[in-house]
Design a protein around this motif. Structure first.
Motif, mmCIF file in Angstrom:
data_model
loop_
_atom_site.group_PDB
_atom_site.id
_atom_site.type_symbol
_atom_site.label_atom_id
_atom_site.label_comp_id
_atom_site.label_asym_id
_atom_site.label_seq_id
_atom_site.Cartn_x
_atom_site.Cartn_y
_atom_site.Cartn_z
ATOM 1 N N GLY A 268 18.819 -1.550 5.546
ATOM 2 C CA GLY A 268 18.510 -2.014 4.199
ATOM 3 C C GLY A 268 17.550 -3.201 4.232
ATOM 4 O O GLY A 268 16.604 -3.275 3.439
ATOM 5 N N ASN A 269 17.778 -4.107 5.175
ATOM 6 C CA ASN A 269 16.896 -5.273 5.283
ATOM 7 C C ASN A 269 15.481 -4.885 5.689
ATOM 8 O O ASN A 269 14.512 -5.459 5.211
ATOM 9 C CB ASN A 269 17.466 -6.277 6.280
ATOM 10 N N ILE A 270 15.384 -3.919 6.600
ATOM 11 C CA ILE A 270 14.052 -3.444 6.997
ATOM 12 C C ILE A 270 13.312 -2.928 5.764
ATOM 13 O O ILE A 270 12.129 -3.210 5.548
ATOM 14 C CB ILE A 270 14.175 -2.351 8.084
ATOM 15 N N LEU A 271 14.059 -2.203 4.919
ATOM 16 C CA LEU A 271 13.479 -1.673 3.681
ATOM 17 C C LEU A 271 13.056 -2.810 2.745
ATOM 18 O O LEU A 271 11.976 -2.755 2.135
ATOM 19 C CB LEU A 271 14.523 -0.783 3.008
ATOM 20 N N VAL A 272 13.885 -3.842 2.653
ATOM 21 C CA VAL A 272 13.564 -4.988 1.797
ATOM 22 C C VAL A 272 12.278 -5.659 2.290
ATOM 23 O O VAL A 272 11.404 -6.021 1.493
ATOM 24 C CB VAL A 272 14.736 -6.000 1.783
ATOM 25 N N ILE A 273 12.148 -5.792 3.622
ATOM 26 C CA ILE A 273 10.953 -6.445 4.177
ATOM 27 C C ILE A 273 9.705 -5.632 3.834
ATOM 28 O O ILE A 273 8.684 -6.187 3.431
ATOM 29 C CB ILE A 273 11.105 -6.631 5.698
ATOM 30 N N ILE A 274 9.805 -4.316 3.956
ATOM 31 C CA ILE A 274 8.656 -3.471 3.606
ATOM 32 C C ILE A 274 8.294 -3.672 2.130
ATOM 33 O O ILE A 274 7.126 -3.828 1.775
ATOM 34 C CB ILE A 274 8.964 -1.982 3.906
ATOM 35 N N SER A 275 9.303 -3.702 1.257
ATOM 36 C CA SER A 275 9.043 -3.942 -0.172
ATOM 37 C C SER A 275 8.391 -5.300 -0.381
ATOM 38 O O SER A 275 7.478 -5.442 -1.189
ATOM 39 C CB SER A 275 10.348 -3.906 -0.968
ATOM 40 N N LEU A 276 8.885 -6.304 0.366
ATOM 41 C CA LEU A 276 8.339 -7.658 0.226
ATOM 42 C C LEU A 276 6.861 -7.689 0.575
ATOM 43 O O LEU A 276 6.073 -8.367 -0.091
ATOM 44 C CB LEU A 276 9.097 -8.622 1.134
ATOM 45 N N VAL A 277 6.489 -6.945 1.620
ATOM 46 C CA VAL A 277 5.085 -6.903 2.015
ATOM 47 C C VAL A 277 4.237 -6.472 0.823
ATOM 48 O O VAL A 277 3.224 -7.097 0.504
ATOM 49 C CB VAL A 277 4.878 -5.940 3.203
ATOM 50 N N PHE A 278 4.699 -5.440 0.127
ATOM 51 C CA PHE A 278 3.949 -4.958 -1.036
ATOM 52 C C PHE A 278 3.935 -5.986 -2.157
ATOM 53 O O PHE A 278 2.930 -6.173 -2.836
ATOM 54 C CB PHE A 278 4.525 -3.632 -1.538
ATOM 55 N N ALA A 279 5.056 -6.684 -2.334
ATOM 56 C CA ALA A 279 5.126 -7.707 -3.380
ATOM 57 C C ALA A 279 4.120 -8.815 -3.085
ATOM 58 O O ALA A 279 3.422 -9.296 -3.983
ATOM 59 C CB ALA A 279 6.542 -8.265 -3.462
ATOM 60 N N VAL A 280 4.040 -9.206 -1.801
ATOM 61 C CA VAL A 280 3.100 -10.268 -1.418
ATOM 62 C C VAL A 280 1.665 -9.798 -1.645
ATOM 63 O O VAL A 280 0.841 -10.525 -2.212
ATOM 64 C CB VAL A 280 3.327 -10.680 0.052
ATOM 65 N N VAL A 281 1.380 -8.574 -1.232
ATOM 66 C CA VAL A 281 0.041 -8.012 -1.457
ATOM 67 C C VAL A 281 -0.294 -8.067 -2.943
ATOM 68 O O VAL A 281 -1.371 -8.493 -3.351
ATOM 69 C CB VAL A 281 -0.038 -6.551 -0.941
ATOM 70 N N TYR A 282 0.687 -7.702 -3.754
ATOM 71 C CA TYR A 282 0.491 -7.699 -5.202
ATOM 72 C C TYR A 282 0.161 -9.100 -5.719
ATOM 73 O O TYR A 282 -0.792 -9.293 -6.482
ATOM 74 C CB TYR A 282 1.746 -7.157 -5.893
ATOM 75 N N LEU A 283 0.939 -10.096 -5.255
ATOM 76 C CA LEU A 283 0.709 -11.470 -5.707
ATOM 77 C C LEU A 283 -0.685 -11.924 -5.302
ATOM 78 O O LEU A 283 -1.395 -12.555 -6.071
ATOM 79 C CB LEU A 283 1.770 -12.400 -5.110
ATOM 80 N N ARG A 284 -1.082 -11.604 -4.052
ATOM 81 C CA ARG A 284 -2.409 -11.960 -3.559
ATOM 82 C C ARG A 284 -3.496 -11.346 -4.454
ATOM 83 O O ARG A 284 -4.401 -12.033 -4.900
ATOM 84 C CB ARG A 284 -2.595 -11.446 -2.122
#
Lengths: 304, 414
Positions: free
Chosen positions: A280-296
């Motif tokens: 589940g955490n691995i999945l959260v990290i992958i989602s976070l990567v996309f969230a960061v990309v989005y913020l950028r």
């Protein structure tokens, strides 16, 4: 007027203002810590513990370091789940977005029954997932499903939608696209509403209509909405669970297993809570990567 | 004011007080139910997964009748099948378990392992007369933690008319099963259907073939196990069973039978009511064995009742009383005849078969049945996962049966 020239009275005022600001923020912060912070911290802790059914009673869960992560990543299912998650997400988003956008553009035109048809398009959104997946499973049945019956009429051989390792993932993606269209269409449609009609009128005078108008007016002005839709879509699709479990249970032969379904199975079928949390955490990290990309991306757009 | 009238007033006060006390008494008893011990238990909480009718209604009235006999009322909650275990785990950690808790028998080990259950023997219960397989399923460590009135297992349900039209006897061996499946496969009807789903349902359906072939869950990658898997592969590859078996739940397998898309199905007594209500002329037999003379070994299914560690011995004793009534011969006979499930006490079998003669093969199967957790205990879910992975791999043609079993063993059990 810099802070060095500030009088003590002004400073006190500012302090009071700051305090008031935080007082208003406090409930929201408390809410975030309680309902988002705690579960995330708990999940991280769980993933480095040997967490069993016994733990629920005794509260004892020995620390095991990264053992759970190692077990999860070295499992034979991990590679398949990773690849399937990627294909499922990319496939679903591509389909949902293109069809959603096409429909949004279509409904922007004024014609009779526009509103009625648009509401009907929302139907997939309103149905409980479990109902949608049960009905699709029934429709996609190889021998008696309506889809193959229809294909049979036009002379196509029965497709083993959910029982062939080659087709099952595509079938699951198709169903997920169907489910995701309303969301994409609705958000993109509201984005289109914000584009002033005068722009199109002016462009039309210059001879830009149809595809040319879409490329030069619609698409650039829709960009901020598009990035929201895509990022939300990715994060949402990564965690899709019920539709896959309902249609195939991750089968046949792991053809439709994703990180989300595997995490669910580890936790709630095998009682491997630590490993389930790790995945589940691995999945959260992958989602976070996309969230960061989005913020950028959105940050960069603002600076432009 | 005279003294007598003052006395009267006082008496009236006293009376009112007594009336209030009488009203408050049952309330107090109820209130203490959730927490500390009380001298008198008047209400017990019950949790099970019989959320759908007819089971919901049947158990509601069975539990109410039993409760009335022991002088309590019940507060029952029924959640959906898959939701139960999650709810139970949550209740364990918040110490809010009910007085009487039902579990599916393969889950018993996991929950007993938590220490949240009271051994039934310590409450004076004796498992004498209950079938061995079910006692095994209810035992964790050396203690008996659970017992239930109704068992189930798997059988071969068949369309009697289809068999007689094809001039076939009921198959008893694998060769006969294949021959019958072939003969019964017609245009839009398959000879047989079963569940080979990527879940525990698939593993459970494979067990009668796996065990009857002499394979054992302590080593899943053997020639015997491969032989059993080969039988399933043959049935699908020859087109006598649909590829749909890879994806059908047991309920969907039942629908194949009632909609006449499969002439024979592997399924359990919990679907008998459905079959009885359809227009298929059904009958049931034991699952065929590899060679004539072999014993058919079926997995024992069914739910079991447990008494959680709520920290209140009087309530636990009351719950045990209620469970004892539920497990009495009369109750077992009544529950099983209404549900078409199989009695867990051999003493009840004669009366049961007298009432439901057509279920006799499944009575035999249950009495020869084996529990999934008897050998592996808490280790069973992992082995079940390995088994359904091997099944799916072999049925989709990714690997030969033995290779599929070896890979699954290496992937999930090492």
């Amino acid at each position: 007027m810099t802070s060095t020239t500030e009088t003590p009275a002004r400073r006190a005022m500012r302090l009071k203002e700051e305090l008031a600001k935080w007082t208003f923020l406090a409930p929201a912060l408390l809410f975030l810590v309680l309902f988002f912070g705690y579960p995330i911290v708990k999940n991280v802790m769980m993933s480095v513990q040997e967490y069993t059914t016994r733990t629920f009673y005794t509260g004892e869960a020995p620390w095991v370091g990264f053992d759970n992560y190692i077990a999860v990543v070295s499992s034979s299912v991990f590679g398949t789940a990773m690849l399937n998650t990627l294909l499922f997400t990319v496939g679903s988003i591509a389909g949902q977005f293109t069809i959603g956008l096409a429909l949004a553009v279509f409904f922007k035109k004024r014609f009779p029954l526009n509103g009625v048809m648009r509401s009907l398009m929302l139907l997939p959104w309103l149905l409980p997932m479990i109902v949608s997946s049960a009905i699709w499973k029934w429709m996609l049945d190889k021998d008696s499903g309506i889809i193959n019956e229809i294909l049979g009429v036009v002379g196509v051989d029965a497709v083993p939608w959910l029982t062939s390792t080659n087709v099952a993932l595509a079938a699951v993606v198709i169903v997920n696209i169907w489910l995701g269209i309303p969301f994409n269409m609705t958000i993109l449609y509201s984005g289109l509403q914000d584009i002033p009609d005068e722009l199109y009128e002016a462009a039309a005078l210059d001879g830009a209509v149809g595809w040319r108008a879409f490329r030069s007016i619609t698409w650039p002005l829709l960009r901020p909405v598009v990035s929201v839709v895509l990022i939300l879509g990715v994060v949402y699709t990564l965690k899709v669970l019920d539709i896959i479990l309902g249609l195939t249970d991750g089968g046949p032969a792991n053809a439709t297993v994703t990180l989300a379904t595997q995490s669910y199975k580890l936790s709630f079928a095998n009682f491997e809570f630590g490993q389930g949390a790790a995945l589940g955490n691995i999945l959260v990290i992958i989602s976070l990567v996309f969230a960061v990309v989005y913020l950028r991306v959105s940050h960069a757009e603002k600076e432009d | 004011m005279s003294t007598s009238s003052r006395n009267l007033l006082n008496r009236r006060h006293a009376l009112r007080g007594a009336a209030l006390a009488a009203l408050a008494l049952p309330l107090a008893a109820c209130g203490s139910g959730s927490g500390g011990s009380s001298d008198e238990t008047t209400s017990l909480t019950v949790l099970d997964y019989y959320a759908d009718d007819p089971d919901n209604g049947i158990f509601q009235s069975a539990l109410e009748a039993a409760a009335q006999k022991v002088g309590v009322t019940i507060k029952r909650e029924a959640v959906n099948g898959t939701g139960l275990i999650q709810k139970v785990l949550q209740m364990i950690s918040s110490r809010t378990l009910p007085d009487l808790l039902m579990l599916d028998n393969p889950d018993l080990q996991q929950i007993a392992a938590t220490g949240a259950l009271v051994p039934l023997t310590s409450l004076g219960f004796s498992a004498d007369g209950f079938i061995d397989g079910f006692v095994g399923a209810g035992t964790y460590g050396d203690e008996l933690y659970a017992m239930g009135p109704c068992a189930n297992t798997l059988g071969l349900y068949y369309d009697q008319d289809a068999l007689s039209q094809a001039g076939l006897e009921v198959p008893t061996t694998w060769d006969e099963l294949k021959a019958a499946a072939q003969a019964l496969t017609t245009g839009d009807r398959y000879g047989i259907a079963f569940c080979a789903k990527a879940s525990y349902e698939g593993s459970w359906q494979f067990l009668p073939f796996f065990w009857s072939a002499g394979a054992d869950e302590t080593d899943i990658a053997t020639q015997e196990a491969a032989g059993a898997l080969q039988l399933w592969v043959d049935l699908v590859n020859n087109g006598w069973a649909s590829q749909g078996v890879l994806n059908w739940s047991q309920i969907e397998v039942g629908e194949q039978f009632t909609s006449r898309k499969a002439a024979m199905v592997i399924d359990g007594p919990w679907l008998t009511t459905t079959f009885e209500n359809s227009d298929v002329n059904w009958a049931v037999a034991e699952i065929p064995v590899p060679r004539a003379g072999d014993t058919s070994v079926s997995p024992l299914g069914g739910e079991m009742w447990t008494i959680p560690e709520t920290g209140d011995p009087t309530r636990q004793a009351k719950a045990m009383e209620l469970l004892t009534v539920l497990l009495s011969d009369d109750s077992i006979l009544e529950l099983n005849t209404t549900r078409y499930t199989i009695p867990t006490k051999e003493a009840v079998d004669a009366d049961y078969v007298a009432a439901l003669a057509q279920m006799e093969p499944l009575v035999t199967a249950v009495n020869n049945g084996r529990s999934r957790t008897a050998q592996l205990g808490e280790g069973w879910p992992k082995t079940a996962e390995a088994l359904y992975n091997a099944i799916q791999s072999a049925l989709t043609g990714q690997a030969q049966p033995l290779a599929a079993l070896e890979t699954a063993k290496a992937d999930f059990l090492s």
